[in-house]
Design a protein around this motif. Structure first.
Motif, PDB file in Angstrom:
ATOM      1  N   THR A 118       0.841  -1.192   0.000  1.00  0.00           N
ATOM      2  CA  THR A 118       0.000   0.000   0.000  1.00  0.00           C
ATOM      3  C   THR A 118       0.874   1.239   0.000  1.00  0.00           C
ATOM      4  O   THR A 118       2.094   1.157   0.078  1.00  0.00           O
ATOM      5  CB  THR A 118      -0.923   0.032   1.236  1.00  0.00           C
ATOM      6  OG1 THR A 118      -0.107   0.045   2.414  1.00  0.00           O
ATOM      7  CG2 THR A 118      -1.866  -1.163   1.261  1.00  0.00           C
ATOM      8  N   ASP A 135      -3.796  -7.360  -1.000  1.00  0.00           N
ATOM      9  CA  ASP A 135      -4.009  -6.341  -2.036  1.00  0.00           C
ATOM     10  C   ASP A 135      -2.722  -5.650  -2.464  1.00  0.00           C
ATOM     11  O   ASP A 135      -1.757  -5.573  -1.716  1.00  0.00           O
ATOM     12  CB  ASP A 135      -4.969  -5.262  -1.532  1.00  0.00           C
ATOM     13  CG  ASP A 135      -6.359  -5.809  -1.249  1.00  0.00           C
ATOM     14  OD1 ASP A 135      -6.812  -6.685  -1.995  1.00  0.00           O
ATOM     15  OD2 ASP A 135      -6.972  -5.348  -0.269  1.00  0.00           O
ATOM     16  N   THR A 138      -5.128   0.296  -3.021  1.00  0.00           N
ATOM     17  CA  THR A 138      -6.512   0.230  -2.554  1.00  0.00           C
ATOM     18  C   THR A 138      -7.390   0.947  -3.572  1.00  0.00           C
ATOM     19  O   THR A 138      -6.889   1.665  -4.440  1.00  0.00           O
ATOM     20  CB  THR A 138      -6.688   0.906  -1.177  1.00  0.00           C
ATOM     21  OG1 THR A 138      -6.423   2.315  -1.310  1.00  0.00           O
ATOM     22  CG2 THR A 138      -5.773   0.291  -0.128  1.00  0.00           C
ATOM     23  N   GLU A 139      -8.689   0.771  -3.443  1.00  0.00           N
ATOM     24  CA  GLU A 139      -9.609   1.430  -4.369  1.00  0.00           C
ATOM     25  C   GLU A 139      -9.486   2.948  -4.247  1.00  0.00           C
ATOM     26  O   GLU A 139      -9.499   3.665  -5.244  1.00  0.00           O
ATOM     27  CB  GLU A 139     -11.042   0.985  -4.087  1.00  0.00           C
ATOM     28  CG  GLU A 139     -12.026   1.433  -5.124  1.00  0.00           C
ATOM     29  CD  GLU A 139     -13.396   0.813  -4.941  1.00  0.00           C
ATOM     30  OE1 GLU A 139     -14.285   1.161  -5.737  1.00  0.00           O
ATOM     31  OE2 GLU A 139     -13.591   0.014  -4.023  1.00  0.00           O
ATOM     32  N   ASP A 140      -9.330   3.453  -3.020  1.00  0.00           N
ATOM     33  CA  ASP A 140      -9.212   4.895  -2.788  1.00  0.00           C
ATOM     34  C   ASP A 140      -7.823   5.433  -3.120  1.00  0.00           C
ATOM     35  O   ASP A 140      -7.685   6.580  -3.529  1.00  0.00           O
ATOM     36  CB  ASP A 140      -9.541   5.231  -1.333  1.00  0.00           C
ATOM     37  CG  ASP A 140     -10.998   4.968  -0.996  1.00  0.00           C
ATOM     38  OD1 ASP A 140     -11.844   5.021  -1.915  1.00  0.00           O
ATOM     39  OD2 ASP A 140     -11.288   4.689   0.183  1.00  0.00           O
ATOM     40  N   PRO A 142      -4.912   4.019  -5.348  1.00  0.00           N
ATOM     41  CA  PRO A 142      -4.214   3.048  -6.197  1.00  0.00           C
ATOM     42  C   PRO A 142      -2.713   3.278  -6.153  1.00  0.00           C
ATOM     43  O   PRO A 142      -2.260   4.404  -5.977  1.00  0.00           O
ATOM     44  CB  PRO A 142      -4.781   3.311  -7.588  1.00  0.00           C
ATOM     45  CG  PRO A 142      -5.328   4.697  -7.539  1.00  0.00           C
ATOM     46  CD  PRO A 142      -5.713   4.972  -6.122  1.00  0.00           C
ATOM     47  N   ASP A 158      -7.002  -7.840  -4.406  1.00  0.00           N
ATOM     48  CA  ASP A 158      -7.245  -7.091  -5.630  1.00  0.00           C
ATOM     49  C   ASP A 158      -6.026  -6.233  -5.958  1.00  0.00           C
ATOM     50  O   ASP A 158      -5.188  -5.963  -5.109  1.00  0.00           O
ATOM     51  CB  ASP A 158      -8.470  -6.187  -5.461  1.00  0.00           C
ATOM     52  CG  ASP A 158      -9.748  -6.991  -5.260  1.00  0.00           C
ATOM     53  OD1 ASP A 158      -9.937  -7.995  -5.968  1.00  0.00           O
ATOM     54  OD2 ASP A 158     -10.542  -6.616  -4.379  1.00  0.00           O
ATOM     55  N   TYR A 160      -4.949  -2.513  -7.512  1.00  0.00           N
ATOM     56  CA  TYR A 160      -5.350  -1.155  -7.871  1.00  0.00           C
ATOM     57  C   TYR A 160      -4.096  -0.377  -8.226  1.00  0.00           C
ATOM     58  O   TYR A 160      -3.276  -0.081  -7.361  1.00  0.00           O
ATOM     59  CB  TYR A 160      -6.066  -0.472  -6.704  1.00  0.00           C
ATOM     60  CG  TYR A 160      -7.308  -1.194  -6.233  1.00  0.00           C
ATOM     61  CD1 TYR A 160      -8.532  -0.954  -6.848  1.00  0.00           C
ATOM     62  CD2 TYR A 160      -7.248  -2.101  -5.184  1.00  0.00           C
ATOM     63  CE1 TYR A 160      -9.671  -1.609  -6.421  1.00  0.00           C
ATOM     64  CE2 TYR A 160      -8.389  -2.762  -4.753  1.00  0.00           C
ATOM     65  CZ  TYR A 160      -9.591  -2.508  -5.377  1.00  0.00           C
ATOM     66  OH  TYR A 160     -10.713  -3.153  -4.964  1.00  0.00           O
ATOM     67  N   ASN A 162      -2.213   2.861 -10.668  1.00  0.00           N
ATOM     68  CA  ASN A 162      -2.315   4.052 -11.481  1.00  0.00           C
ATOM     69  C   ASN A 162      -1.008   4.137 -12.265  1.00  0.00           C
ATOM     70  O   ASN A 162       0.041   4.450 -11.709  1.00  0.00           O
ATOM     71  CB  ASN A 162      -2.508   5.300 -10.614  1.00  0.00           C
ATOM     72  CG  ASN A 162      -2.586   6.560 -11.433  1.00  0.00           C
ATOM     73  OD1 ASN A 162      -2.938   6.526 -12.604  1.00  0.00           O
ATOM     74  ND2 ASN A 162      -2.259   7.683 -10.809  1.00  0.00           N
TER      75      ASN A 162
END
Length: 186
Positions: A118, A135, A138-140, A142, A158, A160, A162
């Motif tokens: 993260t 993960d 995160t969705e919030d 990436p 998952d 995420y 960018n």
């Protein structure tokens, strides 16, 4: 081990490698904290190991060779921290990894063996391999990358990302991440 070098640096001053292990009694329970300053070598490699590794704002690790940062538990690079290998590879490995700073190298491998990768930081490299048990990003928030080739795998989570430039999705057969880490750094 605490590196708090406000005006100086831990350096070979040229050729040679630097190895910093935070473990007095070889039970794997020492922490490595880089509060400020620079760890560098011109032509060698840098190896850092400990139970936890935390590099605070303004901490810099820079080298022309390879960098290995391995923590038995957590590895964290805070917002203004930088890990740079001008021509070599970078390995970052721990149970959980949080990158809020900048990582830049030829090849970069980030491996979260039990949890997630993260952070609000970025990785810039020709080849990037992200492996996590849970993960990646995160969705919030990436995870930011700029990679020529990217391989990202999670076991139960998952992904995420960018991509800072462009992305082409497809099968990556194999990344050849060549690192010169000695046996003692594994």
């Amino acid at each position: 081990v605490i590196v708090n070098s406000n005006a100086t640096e831990v350096s070979t001053g040229g050729r040679g490698s630097i190895a910093l292990w935070a473990d007095q009694d070889e039970d794997g329970t020492g922490d490595f904290l880089q509060l400020t300053g620079k760890i560098s070598t011109e032509f060698g490699n840098i190896y850092v190991a400990g139970e936890n590794i935390k590099q605070y704002g303004g901490s810099i690790v820079t080298v022309f060779g390879d960098i290995s940062l391995k923590a038995a538990n957590k590895l964290q690079l805070t917002r203004k921290g930088k890990v740079t290998s001008r021509f070599g590879g970078i390995v970052m490995e721990a149970k959980s990894i949080k990158i809020d700073g900048k990582v830049k190298g030829g090849s970069v491998l980030v491996n979260a063996t039990r949890k997630s990768i993260t952070g609000k930081g970025s990785i810039v490299a020709d080849e990037v391999s992200l492996n996590a048990k849970q993960d990646i990003g995160t969705e919030d928030v990436p995870f930011e990358i700029d990679a020529g080739t990217l391989a990202a795998v999670t076991e139960t989570g998952d992904i995420y990302l960018n991509e800072l430039n462009s992305v082409e999705v497809g099968q990556v057969e194999r990344l050849l991440l060549g690192f010169g880490c000695p046996e003692c750094a594994d």
